[in-house]
Design an enzyme around this catalytic site. Structure first.
Site, PDB file in Angstrom:
ATOM      1  N   GLN A  14      -5.042 -12.075 -13.303  1.00 15.74           N
ATOM      2  CA  GLN A  14      -4.890 -10.842 -14.082  1.00 15.74           C
ATOM      3  C   GLN A  14      -3.442 -10.594 -14.513  1.00 15.74           C
ATOM      4  O   GLN A  14      -3.164  -9.584 -15.140  1.00 15.74           O
ATOM      5  CB  GLN A  14      -5.449  -9.635 -13.319  1.00 15.74           C
ATOM      6  CG  GLN A  14      -4.600  -9.167 -12.156  1.00 15.74           C
ATOM      7  CD  GLN A  14      -5.317  -8.094 -11.364  1.00 15.74           C
ATOM      8  OE1 GLN A  14      -6.298  -8.372 -10.677  1.00 15.74           O
ATOM      9  NE2 GLN A  14      -4.862  -6.864 -11.472  1.00 15.74           N
ATOM     10  N   LEU A  41       0.815  -1.216   0.000  1.00 19.20           N
ATOM     11  CA  LEU A  41       0.000   0.000   0.000  1.00 19.20           C
ATOM     12  C   LEU A  41       0.849   1.267   0.000  1.00 19.20           C
ATOM     13  O   LEU A  41       1.877   1.346   0.659  1.00 19.20           O
ATOM     14  CB  LEU A  41      -0.913   0.001   1.234  1.00 19.20           C
ATOM     15  CG  LEU A  41      -1.870  -1.196   1.325  1.00 19.20           C
ATOM     16  CD1 LEU A  41      -2.684  -1.117   2.618  1.00 19.20           C
ATOM     17  CD2 LEU A  41      -2.795  -1.270   0.111  1.00 19.20           C
ATOM     18  N   GLY A  53      -1.579   6.379  -2.808  1.00 19.76           N
ATOM     19  CA  GLY A  53      -2.678   6.253  -3.775  1.00 19.76           C
ATOM     20  C   GLY A  53      -3.796   5.399  -3.188  1.00 19.76           C
ATOM     21  O   GLY A  53      -4.973   5.781  -3.201  1.00 19.76           O
ATOM     22  N   HIS A  54      -3.419   4.235  -2.644  1.00 18.51           N
ATOM     23  CA  HIS A  54      -4.417   3.382  -1.974  1.00 18.51           C
ATOM     24  C   HIS A  54      -5.054   4.118  -0.795  1.00 18.51           C
ATOM     25  O   HIS A  54      -6.265   4.072  -0.590  1.00 18.51           O
ATOM     26  CB  HIS A  54      -3.763   2.108  -1.433  1.00 18.51           C
ATOM     27  CG  HIS A  54      -3.131   1.234  -2.460  1.00 18.51           C
ATOM     28  ND1 HIS A  54      -1.769   1.070  -2.559  1.00 18.51           N
ATOM     29  CD2 HIS A  54      -3.672   0.459  -3.437  1.00 18.51           C
ATOM     30  CE1 HIS A  54      -1.498   0.220  -3.537  1.00 18.51           C
ATOM     31  NE2 HIS A  54      -2.620  -0.161  -4.091  1.00 18.51           N
TER      32      HIS A  54
HETATM   33  P1  AMP Z   1      -3.627  -2.061  -6.996  1.00 14.21           P
HETATM   34  O1  AMP Z   1      -3.225  -2.435  -5.614  1.00 14.21           O
HETATM   35  O2  AMP Z   1      -2.501  -1.561  -7.839  1.00 14.21           O
HETATM   36  O3  AMP Z   1      -4.478  -3.096  -7.669  1.00 14.21           O
HETATM   37  O4  AMP Z   1      -4.568  -0.785  -6.837  1.00 14.21           O
HETATM   38  C1  AMP Z   1      -5.727  -0.810  -6.031  1.00 14.21           C
HETATM   39  C2  AMP Z   1      -6.529   0.430  -6.306  1.00 14.21           C
HETATM   40  O5  AMP Z   1      -5.736   1.581  -6.002  1.00 14.21           O
HETATM   41  C3  AMP Z   1      -6.948   0.563  -7.776  1.00 14.21           C
HETATM   42  O6  AMP Z   1      -8.261   1.095  -7.835  1.00 14.21           O
HETATM   43  C4  AMP Z   1      -5.947   1.549  -8.307  1.00 14.21           C
HETATM   44  O7  AMP Z   1      -6.422   2.301  -9.406  1.00 14.21           O
HETATM   45  C5  AMP Z   1      -5.739   2.447  -7.099  1.00 14.21           C
HETATM   46  N1  AMP Z   1      -4.479   3.167  -7.218  1.00 14.21           N
HETATM   47  C6  AMP Z   1      -3.243   2.643  -7.476  1.00 14.21           C
HETATM   48  N2  AMP Z   1      -2.321   3.617  -7.562  1.00 14.21           N
HETATM   49  C7  AMP Z   1      -2.976   4.784  -7.375  1.00 14.21           C
HETATM   50  C8  AMP Z   1      -2.583   6.166  -7.350  1.00 14.21           C
HETATM   51  N3  AMP Z   1      -1.321   6.529  -7.552  1.00 14.21           N
HETATM   52  N4  AMP Z   1      -3.531   7.096  -7.126  1.00 14.21           N
HETATM   53  C9  AMP Z   1      -4.815   6.730  -6.925  1.00 14.21           C
HETATM   54  N5  AMP Z   1      -5.256   5.464  -6.934  1.00 14.21           N
HETATM   55  C10 AMP Z   1      -4.353   4.502  -7.158  1.00 14.21           C
END
Ligand code: AMP
Length: 282
Positions: free
Chosen positions: A61, A33, A36-37
């Site tokens: 995926q 995490l 962004g998360h």
């Molecule tokens: P992931 O763990 O990469 O699958 O991401 C989980 C969620 O966090 C997804 O909805 C991503 O789009 C979102 N996410 C990942 N990186 C960012 C970021 N830099 N800013 C905003 N949301 C993000």
């Protein structure tokens, strides 16, 4: 904060909460995490009585086994961050529980999955749509939160929710960036020091296109070639795609005459990065 690994137990827990009239907000993640998360957690925390997240590195995926093998993991760190953000429920299913022996049901969203990531990562969105649909079945959220960083993914999830009458509100929130503009991503951990110094060029190229549109450029080919040149000259990355598309249909544009998304994917030595920005014609 409750940590639940068992699928039926998670279902019982959220069903009980729903019966008590609690509104559940849900953020699916693959862990490692970052801010962004956490921005999604914070929005969900404010808008719902229960904040549920999942941490699951979804094998279906990943189109390349080496990407799955090198995907960074830090469960202890993730749990500490989740606790700090006031997460109520952390769902951490095992791979063999999500995809037991003989698993054979998949969700295919047609159309939106064809281009961009769909072209370069065959089967990726089938895996995303399938795991998100399964997680929704288990967590039963009222609202769910996705990042604009994965623009095509967010559009596909919205489309799936509509097509399958899932009755979940999908909230899409802006990309959180490092101070130098690089979009935060778990995969940034796999950049070399040199690549990390080059990587802000991706956002710079996208912003350059936005600026050119503001100054009157309408020809998508000129804009795409300009972005490609910046990336080729400023980084060691190989470009998978750079494009301008319609924000709803995701179809490539020839002329930028209304809202558009500039988007790209590049491959550094051990990290494939994607990014995008919205472009508005003045
Ligand atoms: P992931 O763990 O990469 O699958 O991401 C989980 C969620 O966090 C997804 O909805 C991503 O789009 C979102 N996410 C990942 N990186 C960012 C970021 N830099 N800013 C905003 N949301 C993000």
């Amino acid at each position: 904060m409750e940590i639940i690994r068992d699928v039926p137990e998670m279902q019982r827990r959220v069903t009980a909460l729903r019966e008590q009239g609690k509104v559940i907000g849900f953020v699916p993640t693959m862990g490692f995490l970052h801010d962004g998360h956490l921005s999604l957690f914070r929005a969900a925390r404010l808008e719902n009585q229960i904040l549920a997240i999942s941490i699951f590195v979804n094998p279906t995926q990943f189109d390349r086994p080496e990407d799955l093998e090198t995907y960074p993991v830090d469960l202890e760190g993730d749990l500490a961050k989740a606790r700090e953000e006031g997460v109520d429920l952390v769902f951490i299913p095992a791979r063999e529980d999500m995809y037991p022996h003989g698993y054979s049901t998949f969700v295919e969203v047609e159309g939106l999955t064809r281009r961009w990531e769909g072209t370069y990562r065959p089967g990726h969105f089938r895996g995303v749509a399938t795991v998100v649909a399964k997680l929704f079945q288990v967590v039963k959220p009222h609202r769910t939160y996705f990042g604009q960083k994965d623009y095509q993914q967010a559009r596909i999830v919205q489309h799936m929710v509509r097509d399958l009458d899932m009755n979940i509100e999908v909230v899409v929130l802006p990309t959180v960036r490092e101070p130098d503009g690089l979009a935060m991503s778990s995969r940034n951990a796999n950049l070399t020091a040199d690549e990390r110094r080059q990587a802000p060029m991706l956002h710079r190229a996208l912003c350059w296109a936005g600026d050119r549109v503001k100054s009157g450029e309408r020809d998508a080919q000129v804009l795409v070639e300009g972005m490609e040149r910046m990336i080729q000259e400023g980084t060691s990355a190989a470009v998978d795609y750079v494009g301008l598309c319609h924000p709803e249909s995701l179809e490539p544009l020839e002329k930028v005459e209304g809202p558009a998304v500039a988007l790209l994917a590049v491959r550094f030595s051990k990290a494939r990065l994607i990014d995008n920005v919205m472009i508005n014609v003045p």
